[in-house]
Design a protein around this motif. Structure first.
Motif, PDB file in Angstrom:
ATOM      1  N   ASN A  12      61.303  21.597 120.402  1.00 45.70           N
ATOM      2  CA  ASN A  12      62.328  21.863 119.944  1.00 45.70           C
ATOM      3  C   ASN A  12      61.711  22.187 118.240  1.00 45.70           C
ATOM      4  O   ASN A  12      62.310  22.124 116.646  1.00 45.70           O
ATOM      5  N   ASN A  13      60.704  23.055 117.667  1.00 46.86           N
ATOM      6  CA  ASN A  13      60.564  23.979 117.191  1.00 46.86           C
ATOM      7  C   ASN A  13      60.782  25.104 116.640  1.00 46.86           C
ATOM      8  O   ASN A  13      61.434  25.840 117.409  1.00 46.86           O
ATOM      9  N   SER A  14      61.244  25.619 115.308  1.00 45.75           N
ATOM     10  CA  SER A  14      62.107  26.753 115.283  1.00 45.75           C
ATOM     11  C   SER A  14      60.839  28.007 114.687  1.00 45.75           C
ATOM     12  O   SER A  14      60.100  27.177 113.976  1.00 45.75           O
ATOM     13  N   PHE A  15      60.521  28.885 114.810  1.00 46.22           N
ATOM     14  CA  PHE A  15      59.935  30.304 114.775  1.00 46.22           C
ATOM     15  C   PHE A  15      59.867  31.679 114.497  1.00 46.22           C
ATOM     16  O   PHE A  15      61.768  31.464 115.104  1.00 46.22           O
ATOM     17  N   PHE A  16      59.424  32.262 114.071  1.00 45.77           N
ATOM     18  CA  PHE A  16      60.197  33.797 114.142  1.00 45.77           C
ATOM     19  C   PHE A  16      59.017  34.947 114.121  1.00 45.77           C
ATOM     20  O   PHE A  16      57.587  34.542 114.538  1.00 45.77           O
ATOM     21  N   VAL A  17      59.444  36.076 114.733  1.00 51.35           N
ATOM     22  CA  VAL A  17      58.251  36.894 115.879  1.00 51.35           C
ATOM     23  C   VAL A  17      58.983  38.125 115.124  1.00 51.35           C
ATOM     24  O   VAL A  17      60.426  38.214 114.509  1.00 51.35           O
TER      25      VAL A  17
END
Length: 80
Positions: A12-17
């Motif tokens: 349930n974590n959010s991240f970006f690439v």
């Protein structure tokens, strides 16, 4: 290069690439738990379509008129 946002369906974590336009956006592993059970988050700029663009243009404000910047009371050494 464009930024792509993802949610991990396991932790349930959010991240970006940051990926190139031609790079695959599927099966991006979570940076927290390495799970590939991730979902891309689409923001408003990604979801807009031609109809929305037309609506936005219709609702756009009229162009601003140039302001005279020297409309206050004191003496300037330059010509306004």
């Amino acid at each position: 290069m464009p930024r792509y946002d993802f949610d991990c369906n396991d932790c349930n974590n959010s991240f970006f690439v940051i990926l190139g336009i031609n790079d695959t956006k599927e099966k991006i592993p979570c940076e927290f738990c390495s799970s590939k059970n991730t979902s891309r988050i689409y923001n408003a700029s990604v979801l807009k379509n031609k109809k929305n663009e037309a609506d936005i243009k219709e609702k756009a404000l009229p162009p601003l008129k140039p302001m005279h910047l020297c409309n206050h009371e004191h003496i300037h050494t330059h010509e306004c």
